[in-house]
Design an enzyme around this catalytic site. Sequence first.
Site, PDB file in Angstrom:
ATOM      1  N   ASP A 136       0.818  -1.212   0.000  1.00 56.71           N
ATOM      2  CA  ASP A 136       0.000   0.000   0.000  1.00 56.71           C
ATOM      3  C   ASP A 136       0.853   1.265   0.000  1.00 56.71           C
ATOM      4  OD1 ASP A 136      -2.412  -1.237  -0.094  1.00 56.71           O
ATOM      5  OD2 ASP A 136      -3.027  -0.798   1.962  1.00 56.71           O
ATOM      6  N   ASP A 289      -7.057  -7.080  14.041  1.00 61.25           N
ATOM      7  CA  ASP A 289      -6.641  -8.417  14.455  1.00 61.25           C
ATOM      8  C   ASP A 289      -7.449  -8.914  15.656  1.00 61.25           C
ATOM      9  OD1 ASP A 289      -5.569  -6.482  16.113  1.00 61.25           O
ATOM     10  OD2 ASP A 289      -3.481  -6.988  15.706  1.00 61.25           O
TER      11      ASP A 289
END
Length: 534
Positions: A136, A289
């Site tokens: 990214d 997460d």
Amino acid sequence: MERLSSTDLLPEAFQGTRDDITGQFGFIWDQIKAPVIVPLLRLGVIVCLAMSVMLFIERVYMGVVITFVKLFGRKPDKRYKWEPLKDDVELGNSAFPTVLVQIPMFNEKEVYQLSIGAACGLSWPSDRIIIQVLDDSTDAAIKDLVQLECQRWASKGINIKYEVRDNRTGYKAGALKEGMKRSYVKNCDYVVIFDADFQPEPDYLHRAIPFLVHNPKIGLVQARWKFVNSDECLMTRMQEMSLDYHFTVEQEVGSSTYAFFGFNGTAGVWRIAAINEAGGWKDRTTVEDMDLAVRASLKGWKFLYLGDLQVKNELPSTFNAYRFQQHRWSCGPANLFRKMFMEIARNNKVTLWKKVYVIYSFFFVRKIIAHIVTFAFYCIILPMTILVPEVEVPKWGGVYIPCVITILNAVGTPRSVHLLFFWILFENVMSLHRTKATFIGLLEAGRVNEWVVTEKLGDVLKTKAAAHKTSKKPRFKFGNRFHLLELLFGTFLFFCGCYDVANGKNHYFVYLFLQSFTFFIMGFGYVGTFVPTS
């Protein structure tokens, strides 16, 4: 015309204000202390003592559990079926499951070669592993370097894919989610995630994957982090102490008792079926997460932590990088708790005790209470009792409980026991930012979804140090090292220390002066590693 006197110009009531401002402030303080300050401070003491007891019980509980686990508990390969995966003469490599290795990146100039190289060095049949680099990066030069590195490994026969997006929607969660949509992922059974500074050993998959293959109820296998730069500076030593406790105790206890813990975002292997059943990656908080882990656990999936499987990585060694990281790690869990409280409470697929553990122990005590009580009690309430001697803090709450909690924390890093006092002062300063971030998460305030990638330095320090050998003095941007909040609290604590020397009877000034100096040191940015700007 006769000269007017000050008495003629100012009313008599204001003469004291001009002549004795200190006395006027003292008068106002005396007027509000008894009816306002004292009751509020007593309430604050009661609340902080209650939170301290909650944290104390939690730490003692985990200490007892980890003691039993170490003394009598069976190792993971005894609790779960485990046997090595071997080549099959008839089936060939098809005896091995296909594994996807994801490496999310964002402008990782200093470490991209290390992470890609380590992933490509994993020991696994070449036709049963796919390395997926999710880049990214916004720096075109860095993107070119990463792409060239991927092409270099591809020329060696490694099945490596270089994937980019035209936006950064969802940040890391968005990149991982996008990566899972690729057609070649349909053939994969498991996905391993390594952040850009993580370097797994070649046998990582051979040690972790068998637990998933032979135990269909396990959805996640998490490895421990091993820090390659823990000795770089005092700040990294302090981080090591906190994180070692997290891995040695918190993760081990969760794995051994409830088969649940928070996924650390990297160095873990997921069963893709567990990710899909949980609803996939979501970017609603900055702890994607932990979000995935909680949702998967509520679906009935079990998690396994392997403390003896370690993956090398880098600790943030600059103060600004560490502050941004701690904001994300504190704000995200609090915000996730707000979003998922009712979902956890209403869930029917897990036991009542597991729900209590997740809501009370995992979230409320560790992610909220621990931050708030550290800052409120030791940086506000305790110093305020110096100015308001009518309010007292019992020794068991102000001395004994903190000492026990600190000693229990030391079990994670025995080599740093001599640094415990420095760790206390350091953690108290950081609790300022963690508490602020926690309230931002709970209230969903302005910076709730702020995502700043933690800066990794790799070997940049060695390179810049060599470049600056001939220069007279490295340059630093003063604005990057000036932190107003730390300086304000340092001034407040220093004032309380001086007041205690002059009027106090409990000798708190020793702690107050040391804590204020720590706030000043960190407020002026004299902590961590300094990176020259040019």
